[in-house]
Design an enzyme around this catalytic site. Structure first.
Site, short mmCIF file in Angstrom:
data_model
loop_
_atom_site.label_atom_id
_atom_site.label_comp_id
_atom_site.label_asym_id
_atom_site.label_seq_id
_atom_site.Cartn_x
_atom_site.Cartn_y
_atom_site.Cartn_z
N THR A 1 0.85 -1.21 0.00
CA THR A 1 0.00 0.00 0.00
C THR A 1 0.88 1.25 0.00
O THR A 1 1.92 1.25 0.66
CB THR A 1 -0.86 0.00 1.29
OG1 THR A 1 -1.81 -1.03 1.19
CG2 THR A 1 -1.55 1.33 1.52
N ASP B 1 -8.80 -0.47 5.18
CA ASP B 1 -8.76 0.82 5.88
C ASP B 1 -8.37 1.97 4.97
O ASP B 1 -8.71 3.13 5.24
CB ASP B 1 -7.76 0.75 7.04
CG ASP B 1 -6.35 0.41 6.56
OD1 ASP B 1 -6.22 -0.48 5.68
OD2 ASP B 1 -5.38 1.01 7.03
N THR C 1 -0.77 1.77 6.79
CA THR C 1 -0.64 0.55 5.99
C THR C 1 -0.60 -0.62 6.96
O THR C 1 -0.09 -0.50 8.06
CB THR C 1 0.64 0.57 5.13
OG1 THR C 1 0.85 -0.76 4.60
CG2 THR C 1 1.87 0.96 5.92
N1 ASP Z 1 -4.04 -1.67 4.65
C1 ASP Z 1 -4.24 -2.32 3.41
C2 ASP Z 1 -5.57 -3.01 3.43
O1 ASP Z 1 -5.92 -3.60 4.45
C3 ASP Z 1 -3.18 -3.33 3.07
C4 ASP Z 1 -1.76 -2.94 3.36
O2 ASP Z 1 -1.48 -1.81 3.77
O3 ASP Z 1 -0.85 -3.76 3.15
O4 ASP Z 1 -6.24 -3.02 2.45
#
Ligand code: ASP
Length: 336
Positions: free
Chosen positions: A199, A230, A250
């Site tokens: 992300t 999120d 993230t």
């Molecule tokens: N936070 C992101 C999600 O849950 C994924 C990530 O940051 O790796 O969609």
């Protein structure tokens, strides 16, 4: 010599504008990012792309541009790079396609825009920004968000544009492993902890003292079709208010939503006067207590920076006026 009062006031304003810090912090995702897993060439590619994104955002700020423009410029570079889990190179969902989420927030006005579950938008952060600026809404999802994009003249990309072999392999591994290991006692640990990187996000402070934050992602490998994390949720993955701070998160999104991480950080500053880094640490501790992991970048109007995570690594970089740039990946490198 005694200066007349109005001249004194003008001099003070000019001096504070000249010394007011500006700059930005970016992340390219937190997760199981360890030296053993990254070849030196691959690591160099990540550092180079982080530097490109940082420099693009900083150039906007240096020339007097807004924090919103800096956030968009930095995120666009990471969305266009196949290295990061956003735009091109996003992870696959359980249906074998890329499904993208993004959000942006203006700290000056607290205006915000978000899109979730889009399949054909090259730069989802741009559409999130258009939702903020050109619609009466904060969040639009799926087909409706894309219909709105079409009405604004966006080019619709085939989903294949986002797909890479590397991510397809990750989906395959996740599905094999997930099938075997997912039990009530071990709810998909493998898929969540080791196949999630990338992300992207940015928080920026411009020369006029305005903060902004943005986040863009493909979510998590093998996520269920329609799952929203999120990143596009204002107050969870993204938040900005000039009164407190700008935040982009993230990590394991479900936990960040449940804690309301981004707003929780700002709320600690607003209600208790907690300093930025302590507030970030406290919110990440709440995520960890629930069983989640991830990271956060944050910036306040005084130019204080936080780059915190409770995973082995987080792709991250920062450049504040008058200070050297920081680019780091692993947990044992510089944090702020
Ligand atoms: N936070 C992101 C999600 O849950 C994924 C990530 O940051 O790796 O969609």
């Amino acid at each position: 010599m005694k200066l007349p009062f109005f001249l004194l006031a003008l001099t003070t304003i000019a001096a504070s504008a000249a010394t007011r810090p500006y700059g930005l912090v970016i992340h390219g995702g937190a997760g199981v990012i360890e030296r053993a897993a990254l070849s030196p060439e691959r690591e160099a590619e990540y550092r180079a792309r982080l530097a490109d994104a940082l420099n693009a955002g900083y150039a906007v700020l240096e020339s007097g541009g807004t924090s919103l423009d800096a956030v968009t410029a930095a995120i666009n570079i990471m969305e266009d790079s196949p290295l990061f889990n956003a735009g091109k190179g996003a992870v696959f969902n359980a249906d074998g396609i890329c499904e993208l989420d993004a959000s942006i927030m203006d700290g000056r006005t607290q205006a915000a825009g978000a899109v979730a579950g889009v399949h054909h938008i090259k730069n989802p952060i741009n559409l999130a920004r258009d939702v903020m600026l050109k619609s009466a809404h904060v969040m639009m999802v799926g087909d409706g968000a894309e219909k709105f994009a079409r009405s604004l003249g966006y080019e619709m990309m085939p989903n294949e544009y986002f797909q890479t072999d590397w991510r397809r392999q990750q989906l395959k591994k996740a599905q094999e492993k997930d099938g075997k290991e997912r039990t009530a006692a071990q709810p998909g640990d493998y898929f969540t902890r080791t196949l999630r990187w990338g992300t992207v996000g940015c928080v920026a402070l411009d020369k006029t003292g305005n903060l902004a934050a943005g986040t863009s992602t493909g979510g998590m490998t093998n996520k269920k079709f329609g799952r929203v994390g999120d990143a596009p949720i204002i107050g969870a993955g993204t938040y900005a208010s000039n009164a407190t701070c700008a935040v982009s998160a993230t990590g394991w999104g479900e936990f960040f939503i449940r804690v309301g991480v981004a707003r929780d950080i700002a709320a600690q500053m607003e209600y208790r006067g907690t300093p930025l880094r302590a507030a970030v640490a406290a919110s990440l501790a709440k995520v960890a207590r629930l069983g989640g992991d991830g990271g956060v970048i944050a910036l306040d109007a005084q130019g204080n920076v936080a780059m915190e995570f409770n995973t082995p690594g987080m792709y991250r970089a920062a450049k504040l006026s008058g200070q050297p740039a920081v680019i780091a990946i692993y947990g044992d490198e510089a944090k702020p």
